[in-house]
Structures are given as structure tokens and as C-alpha cells.
Scaffold this motif. Structure first.
Motif, PDB file in Angstrom:
ATOM      1  N   LEU A   1       0.831  -1.204   0.000  1.00  0.00           N
ATOM      2  CA  LEU A   1       0.000   0.000   0.000  1.00  0.00           C
ATOM      3  C   LEU A   1       0.867   1.255   0.000  1.00  0.00           C
ATOM      4  O   LEU A   1       0.559   2.232  -0.686  1.00  0.00           O
ATOM      5  CB  LEU A   1      -0.938  -0.001   1.207  1.00  0.00           C
ATOM      6  CG  LEU A   1      -1.962  -1.137   1.262  1.00  0.00           C
ATOM      7  CD1 LEU A   1      -2.719  -1.086   2.578  1.00  0.00           C
ATOM      8  CD2 LEU A   1      -2.901  -1.083   0.084  1.00  0.00           C
TER       9      LEU A   1
ATOM     10  N   VAL B   1      -8.200   6.331   1.694  1.00  0.00           N
ATOM     11  CA  VAL B   1      -9.092   5.171   1.808  1.00  0.00           C
ATOM     12  C   VAL B   1     -10.441   5.587   2.385  1.00  0.00           C
ATOM     13  O   VAL B   1     -11.494   5.153   1.897  1.00  0.00           O
ATOM     14  CB  VAL B   1      -8.436   4.049   2.638  1.00  0.00           C
ATOM     15  CG1 VAL B   1      -9.441   2.974   3.005  1.00  0.00           C
ATOM     16  CG2 VAL B   1      -7.270   3.438   1.875  1.00  0.00           C
TER      17      VAL B   1
ATOM     18  N   ARG C   1     -12.444   7.474  -0.310  1.00  0.00           N
ATOM     19  CA  ARG C   1     -12.909   6.565  -1.367  1.00  0.00           C
ATOM     20  C   ARG C   1     -14.017   5.661  -0.841  1.00  0.00           C
ATOM     21  O   ARG C   1     -14.991   5.377  -1.545  1.00  0.00           O
ATOM     22  CB  ARG C   1     -11.745   5.749  -1.919  1.00  0.00           C
ATOM     23  CG  ARG C   1     -12.141   4.802  -3.009  1.00  0.00           C
ATOM     24  CD  ARG C   1     -12.709   5.538  -4.221  1.00  0.00           C
ATOM     25  NE  ARG C   1     -13.123   4.567  -5.216  1.00  0.00           N
ATOM     26  CZ  ARG C   1     -14.257   4.634  -5.895  1.00  0.00           C
ATOM     27  NH1 ARG C   1     -15.085   5.659  -5.730  1.00  0.00           N
ATOM     28  NH2 ARG C   1     -14.574   3.704  -6.758  1.00  0.00           N
ATOM     29  N   ALA C   2     -13.881   5.214   0.409  1.00  0.00           N
ATOM     30  CA  ALA C   2     -14.911   4.363   0.999  1.00  0.00           C
ATOM     31  C   ALA C   2     -16.243   5.110   1.082  1.00  0.00           C
ATOM     32  O   ALA C   2     -17.303   4.534   0.811  1.00  0.00           O
ATOM     33  CB  ALA C   2     -14.473   3.892   2.378  1.00  0.00           C
TER      34      ALA C   2
ATOM     35  N   VAL D   1     -14.632   0.159   3.016  1.00  0.00           N
ATOM     36  CA  VAL D   1     -13.213   0.339   3.328  1.00  0.00           C
ATOM     37  C   VAL D   1     -12.390  -0.777   2.688  1.00  0.00           C
ATOM     38  O   VAL D   1     -11.317  -0.537   2.130  1.00  0.00           O
ATOM     39  CB  VAL D   1     -12.980   0.402   4.855  1.00  0.00           C
ATOM     40  CG1 VAL D   1     -11.501   0.385   5.184  1.00  0.00           C
ATOM     41  CG2 VAL D   1     -13.632   1.643   5.436  1.00  0.00           C
TER      42      VAL D   1
ATOM     43  N   ALA E   1     -12.038  -0.048  -0.968  1.00  0.00           N
ATOM     44  CA  ALA E   1     -11.106   1.057  -1.206  1.00  0.00           C
ATOM     45  C   ALA E   1      -9.656   0.604  -1.026  1.00  0.00           C
ATOM     46  O   ALA E   1      -8.781   0.971  -1.822  1.00  0.00           O
ATOM     47  CB  ALA E   1     -11.425   2.216  -0.261  1.00  0.00           C
ATOM     48  N   ILE E   2      -9.393  -0.199  -0.021  1.00  0.00           N
ATOM     49  CA  ILE E   2      -8.033  -0.712   0.191  1.00  0.00           C
ATOM     50  C   ILE E   2      -7.608  -1.582  -0.981  1.00  0.00           C
ATOM     51  O   ILE E   2      -6.467  -1.516  -1.444  1.00  0.00           O
ATOM     52  CB  ILE E   2      -7.940  -1.477   1.525  1.00  0.00           C
ATOM     53  CG1 ILE E   2      -8.037  -0.490   2.686  1.00  0.00           C
ATOM     54  CG2 ILE E   2      -6.646  -2.285   1.610  1.00  0.00           C
ATOM     55  CD1 ILE E   2      -8.142  -1.139   4.049  1.00  0.00           C
TER      56      ILE E   2
ATOM     57  N   VAL F   1      -6.443   0.556  -3.836  1.00  0.00           N
ATOM     58  CA  VAL F   1      -5.077   1.048  -3.630  1.00  0.00           C
ATOM     59  C   VAL F   1      -4.079  -0.061  -3.933  1.00  0.00           C
ATOM     60  O   VAL F   1      -3.097   0.141  -4.647  1.00  0.00           O
ATOM     61  CB  VAL F   1      -4.871   1.578  -2.188  1.00  0.00           C
ATOM     62  CG1 VAL F   1      -3.404   1.912  -1.943  1.00  0.00           C
ATOM     63  CG2 VAL F   1      -5.740   2.799  -1.922  1.00  0.00           C
TER      64      VAL F   1
END
Length: 80
Positions: free
Chosen positions: A10, A24, A27-28, A47, A50-51, A54
Motif C-alpha cells: 500500500l 481510503v 474513497r470508501a 473500506v 477502497a483498500i 489502492v
């Protein structure tokens, strides 16, 4: 306990941990709001999605406007 994806992966896309959290989280929220507007249930938590973005290189800090002033305005608007 092993984390997936690894923090080192990440950090290759977003080098600062604090910026990573901010990117994050934003984006979440976008994912959650879009799913709610469309009435579609999410299979995973926003979440997590979103992770993954990335980790796959689809999302980095350049795509997000991370100004402090914008955060303050958002917080003040939510309080009204």
C-alpha cells in the motif's frame, strides 16, 4: 496475524500512512454513497473495497483532493 494487502504494498502507492488513511476513507465514502444511490447492496465493506483499489494501483493520492480546508467545510456542513 498477517494483513492483506501488506502495508509495504500500500505504501508503494501512497507513501504516507496518514495520507493512506485519508485516501481510503474518502474513497470508501464515495463507494458507500454510490451504492446507496443506486440501491445496490455491497458484498464487502466500503473500506475493504477502497483498500483493494489502492493495492491494485487503481487509486493513489494524486486522484484525491486532500486539502484541509475542504475537510473543514465538509464537517461544518454536516453539523448544520
Amino acid at each position: 496475524m498477517m494483513l492483506y494487502p501488506a502495508m509495504s504494498k500500500l505504501n508503494s502507492y501512497i507513501p504516507n500512512r496518514y495520507m493512506l488513511v485519508n485516501v481510503v476513507a474518502r474513497r470508501a465514502r464515495q463507494i458507500s454513497e454510490a451504492a446507496e444511490e443506486m440501491g445496490e447492496p455491497l458484498n464487502d465493506k466500503p473500506v475493504t473495497l477502497a483498500i483493494r483499489e489502492v493495492a491494485e494501483g487503481k487509486l493513489d493520492a494524486r486522484g484525491m483532493d486532500l486539502t484541509i480546508e475542504e475537510d473543514v467545510v465538509d464537517q461544518e456542513t454536516e453539523q448544520l
